[in-house]
Scaffold this active site. Structure first.
Site, PDB file in Angstrom:
ATOM      1  N   HIS A  77     -12.898   1.733 -31.220  1.00 29.77           N
ATOM      2  CA  HIS A  77     -12.950   2.833 -31.198  1.00 29.77           C
ATOM      3  C   HIS A  77     -13.899   3.459 -29.894  1.00 29.77           C
ATOM      4  O   HIS A  77     -13.679   3.060 -28.491  1.00 29.77           O
ATOM      5  CB  HIS A  77     -12.610   3.901 -31.793  1.00 29.77           C
ATOM      6  CG  HIS A  77     -12.303   5.488 -31.315  1.00 29.77           C
ATOM      7  ND1 HIS A  77     -11.603   6.170 -30.848  1.00 29.77           N
ATOM      8  CD2 HIS A  77     -13.678   6.062 -31.033  1.00 29.77           C
ATOM      9  CE1 HIS A  77     -12.007   7.332 -30.243  1.00 29.77           C
ATOM     10  NE2 HIS A  77     -13.318   7.326 -30.161  1.00 29.77           N
ATOM     11  N   GLU A  78     -15.437   3.246 -30.539  1.00 28.46           N
ATOM     12  CA  GLU A  78     -16.487   3.453 -30.209  1.00 28.46           C
ATOM     13  C   GLU A  78     -16.808   1.954 -28.355  1.00 28.46           C
ATOM     14  O   GLU A  78     -16.867   2.537 -27.445  1.00 28.46           O
ATOM     15  CB  GLU A  78     -17.750   3.571 -30.703  1.00 28.46           C
ATOM     16  CG  GLU A  78     -17.532   4.187 -32.079  1.00 28.46           C
ATOM     17  CD  GLU A  78     -16.979   5.807 -31.577  1.00 28.46           C
ATOM     18  OE1 GLU A  78     -17.776   6.236 -30.188  1.00 28.46           O
ATOM     19  OE2 GLU A  78     -16.594   6.642 -32.118  1.00 28.46           O
ATOM     20  N   HIS A  95     -14.999   3.243 -25.189  1.00 30.75           N
ATOM     21  CA  HIS A  95     -16.179   4.141 -24.624  1.00 30.75           C
ATOM     22  C   HIS A  95     -16.911   3.133 -23.839  1.00 30.75           C
ATOM     23  O   HIS A  95     -17.663   3.720 -22.662  1.00 30.75           O
ATOM     24  CB  HIS A  95     -16.807   5.119 -26.154  1.00 30.75           C
ATOM     25  CG  HIS A  95     -15.562   5.817 -26.727  1.00 30.75           C
ATOM     26  ND1 HIS A  95     -15.485   6.618 -25.588  1.00 30.75           N
ATOM     27  CD2 HIS A  95     -15.454   7.005 -27.388  1.00 30.75           C
ATOM     28  CE1 HIS A  95     -14.809   7.986 -26.369  1.00 30.75           C
ATOM     29  NE2 HIS A  95     -14.697   7.812 -27.503  1.00 30.75           N
ATOM     30  N   GLU A 128     -11.082   9.471 -23.601  1.00 28.80           N
ATOM     31  CA  GLU A 128     -10.974   9.177 -25.357  1.00 28.80           C
ATOM     32  C   GLU A 128      -9.414   8.689 -25.362  1.00 28.80           C
ATOM     33  O   GLU A 128      -9.174   7.636 -26.062  1.00 28.80           O
ATOM     34  CB  GLU A 128     -10.523  10.528 -25.809  1.00 28.80           C
ATOM     35  CG  GLU A 128     -11.297  11.295 -26.898  1.00 28.80           C
ATOM     36  CD  GLU A 128     -12.439  10.271 -27.775  1.00 28.80           C
ATOM     37  OE1 GLU A 128     -11.538   9.599 -28.411  1.00 28.80           O
ATOM     38  OE2 GLU A 128     -13.097  10.284 -27.743  1.00 28.80           O
TER      39      GLU A 128
HETATM   40 ZN    ZN Z   1     -13.595   9.072 -29.313  1.00 29.85          ZN
END
Ligand code: ZN
Length: 498
Positions: A265-266, A269, A295
């Site tokens: 997830h990170e 980003h 997101e």
């Molecule tokens: Zn996030």
């Protein structure tokens, strides 16, 4: 006019120096500052943030922005024009604020953060309650001071996070999403298929998890020469500078999946941050991607890719090689386990189906608290009631209930972005699948091709369009949870065999 633009850019260069330093101090604050030094470091942060405010809000800066805005139609470079428009919009929010007010606001937020940490540790909402009231009060005062504002108070906060996506859109969006999710949960509840999950809580040494984190980041296309990885209580990503997008994770010995999906997830980003256009940086409009758009990217990597059959196929051999703890786990068992649906207490550990309900609960609470229908005193009772109603779970204490997220230590508006992100990516993945053999590429681990498509389509105009404009350009459609619900139904039909 060119003279004024030049002067403005000189100021922005100076502010960028402050941003860089502030970014490093914040990163330190959230990762390794010792507990007893936290308060002093928060003062340092607030001091420099306030100096930043004074430069940005000086009479000279204000005049430059207002003058340039008046002449904006004659600015030739479209990115310069965009920059002036953004600065003008930001100025409308702070033009009537004094530096003293700005400092007071930061101090309230950092005090709230510290009391929240303590309250969470002691599982006691009453320790956080007064700070929470202060946060909501100061946020209200800040909105009242704005030069331009929307009629409804909460709409202003939503608009700050996702420009143009207000309660009117969200009420409709969440109603449709909630109905679809509850229907799907019902089908899953009645499925006879049992997913094996005994191995999810097996102890895995942290050094092995670290090695696997680095493998995943590299595999997905995160450039370790332009970033760094470290640990924190709550994983996050931060763009310190053009060539420095840092990610953090949290290792639990008895929950190895938690780190894996935090990292993916990170890392998502950060891949966006590492692929912003140079011209956006040169024109000081980088990092202008909305929270929902951001997101959508992180959750694209985490869920659409990370929890797919093809990705599990791709990483399974390396997982077996790194962790001998899972020798008895088959590829299919791993795939099903990373997608197991279980109504639970903690948002960040939730599966793709129940996740949306965690967000809906927060949205409904923020709306009630903002529109005067719920008091801060009664908030935990409402929280617990909604968890029972929507997810069927009993909240045993405030730490696993209303105190679980850090977000409310700095006010409202962020949560809907997560659910929007899921729906945005479900919409653009439909196009991705038409233009590239997406699943084949994941299976082969060809992230260069996927990331190239993301860069050329998803990231390219993200700094210059509003979420609604961006979604329209990218998909030709407007916001709807339909594609997301369709994606979930297809995926879980196969997993739960209904
Ligand atoms: Zn996030």
């Amino acid at each position: 006019m060119n003279d004024k633009l030049q002067q403005l850019k000189e100021k922005l260069k100076l502010l960028r120096m402050y941003d860089h330093a502030l970014g490093i101090i914040s990163f330190d604050f959230e990762t390794i500052v010792p507990k007893d030094a936290r308060e002093e470091e928060a003062d340092v942060l607030n001091f420099f943030a306030n100096e930043h405010f004074k430069i940005r809000n000086s009479d000279e800066s204000k005049k430059l922005v207002l003058d340039l805005y008046k002449e904006k139609d004659s600015i030739e470079d479209p990115l310069d024009k965009k920059l002036v428009e953004y600065l003008y919009d930001d100025l409308q929010k702070t033009i009537n604020m004094t530096p003293e007010f700005d400092l007071k606001m930061s101090e309230i937020y950092s005090k709230a953060y510290n009391t929240w940490l303590e309250a969470k540790e002691k599982k006691d909402y009453s320790l956080f309650k007064d700070s929470f009231k202060d946060v909501l009060e100061i946020q209200k005062e800040a909105v009242a001071l704005r030069e331009k504002k929307l009629d409804n108070y909460y709409d202003n906060l939503l608009n700050d996070c996702e420009e143009g996506v207000l309660q009117e859109d969200l009420d409709k969006f969440f109603a449709e999403l909630k109905e679809g999710l509850l229907e799907l949960m019902d089908k899953i509840k009645h499925s006879k298929h049992v997913i094996r999950d005994d191995f999810l809580s097996r102890n895995v040494p942290i050094y092995k998890q670290e090695a696997f984190s680095n493998y995943l980041l590299k595999l997905n296309g995160y450039d370790l020469n332009k970033g760094a990885l470290t640990t924190t209580e709550h994983p996050f990503t931060t763009p310190i500078a053009r060539n420095d997008a840092r990610v953090t994770t949290h290792y639990y010995e008895d929950m190895f999946l938690s780190n894996i999906f935090s990292i993916i997830h990170e890392g998502g980003h950060a891949i966006l941050m590492q692929n912003e256009r140079d011209c956006d940086h040169d024109h000081f409009i980088n990092d202008h991607v909305s929270n929902g758009m951001h997101e959508s990217v992180s959750r694209f990597y985490e869920n659409v890719i990370g929890r797919s059959k093809e990705y599990i196929h791709l990483i399974y051999p390396k997982l077996q090689e790194t962790f001998d703890e899972f020798k008895d786990v088959s590829e299919r068992e791993l795939y099903e386990a990373v997608n197991i649906v279980k109504p639970s207490l903690i948002r960040t550990e939730a599966d793709e189906v129940t996740y949306g309900l965690h967000i809906i609960i927060r949205y409904e609470m923020e709306k009630m608290l903002s529109n005067g229908k719920l008091s801060v005193d009664d908030a935990p009772a409402m929280w617990n009631k909604l968890y029972k109603d929507y997810l069927g779970v009993d909240v045993p204490n405030d730490a696993e209930g209303i105190l679980q997220d850090v977000h409310w230590t700095s006010g409202f508006g962020y949560f809907p972005s997560y659910a929007l992100g899921n729906s945005y990516n479900a919409m653009y993945v439909k196009r991705l699948e038409k233009e590239l053999p997406f699943k084949e590429l994941v299976k082969k681990g060809d992230f260069a091709s996927i990331n190239k498509w993301m860069k050329e389509n998803v990231f390219i105009h993200a700094n210059v369009l509003t979420p609604k404009e961006w979604l329209k350009e990218l998909t030709g459609e407007s916001l709807s949870p339909k594609a997301f619900l369709e994606y979930l139904n297809n995926k879980y039909k196969d997993i739960y065999q209904f």
